[in-house]
Design a protein around this motif. Structure first.
Motif, PDB file in Angstrom:
ATOM      1  N   ASN A  50      43.214  41.564  36.355  1.00 18.32           N
ATOM      2  CA  ASN A  50      44.809  41.750  36.159  1.00 18.32           C
ATOM      3  C   ASN A  50      44.811  43.385  37.147  1.00 18.32           C
ATOM      4  OD1 ASN A  50      47.896  42.655  35.427  1.00 18.32           O
ATOM      5  ND2 ASN A  50      46.598  44.555  34.335  1.00 18.32           N
ATOM      6  N   LEU A  72      49.750  43.460  31.585  1.00 15.78           N
ATOM      7  CA  LEU A  72      49.495  41.955  32.595  1.00 15.78           C
ATOM      8  C   LEU A  72      50.663  41.140  33.676  1.00 15.78           C
ATOM      9  CD1 LEU A  72      47.946  40.139  30.014  1.00 15.78           C
ATOM     10  CD2 LEU A  72      46.846  41.464  31.592  1.00 15.78           C
ATOM     11  N   GLY A 112      46.207  43.795  28.590  1.00 16.64           N
ATOM     12  CA  GLY A 112      45.758  45.009  29.835  1.00 16.64           C
ATOM     13  C   GLY A 112      45.556  46.291  30.087  1.00 16.64           C
TER      14      GLY A 112
END
Length: 199
Positions: free
Chosen positions: A58, A14, A9
């Motif tokens: 994301n 995430l 991420g």
């Protein structure tokens, strides 16, 4: 399948499917039904083994209503563009290089290969170099996108070349495509999202 790894991420964690709000869940379901299968078919990963979205997806979950509209623009571009798939990938890779967006380049190297661009040409494009042997349209698309993303202006001679190659509709389509991937690259770079192979 990429294993679960929250470092994918970048600067933001995430998001797990079970932790999403109602609007996020709606967008998540849409992305799982459209972008994740497209990614798999194209040869790159858009989710982890525990079904967390990676890449720009994301980040898009953070603003689900605007992101849903962005995905509608993405779908419209794919359905109604005047540009060939090879030209589209030249544009996208050129934007990705200008922004140095690692995940974008990772993903669209794979997509460009599926589009039928020769691997040596893809590698040069991903390294920020214009390959020899591009078609006339691919050559013009590279020059136009490179100039647009680096100087933010189009000189008269290049404008005339692009107008001959694509017409007015094609130029609008090209600019909209480039702008779409500038947005995606901006998300990736802001949140320092890595390419999976960098893990």
């Amino acid at each position: 399948m990429i294993p679960a790894d929250n470092t994918l991420g970048g600067r933001i964690p995430l998001l797990a499917p079970e932790d999403l709000s109602s609007d996020q869940q709606t967008l998540y379901t849409q992305l799982k039904a459209t972008m994740v299968p497209w990614a798999k078919k194209s040869g790159f990963q858009a989710e982890t083994s525990d079904e967390k979205l990676i890449g720009p997806f994301n980040a898009l979950l953070r603003s689900p209503l605007i992101s849903k509209a962005l995905m509608e623009v993405t779908a419209a571009e794919g359905a109604h563009t005047a540009l060939s798939e090879k030209v589209r990938q030249v544009v996208i890779l050129t934007v990705g290089v200008a922004w140095q967006a690692a995940y974008e380049l990772y993903a669209h190297v794979a997509v460009a290969e599926k589009a039928g661009i020769d691997e040596p040409k893809i590698q040069l494009l991903a390294a920020g170099q214009k390959p020899d042997g591009l078609s006339i349209e691919e050559d013009v698309a590279y020059d136009f996108t490179h100039q647009l993303t680096t100087t933010h202006q189009i000189d008269p001679a290049l404008y005339e070349r692009a107008l001959v190659a694509f017409g007015e509709k094609g130029l609008v389509d090209l600019i909209c495509l480039a702008g779409q991937y500038m947005t995606i690259s901006g998300l990736l770079n802001t949140f320092a999202v890595p390419a999976p192979q960098a893990q």
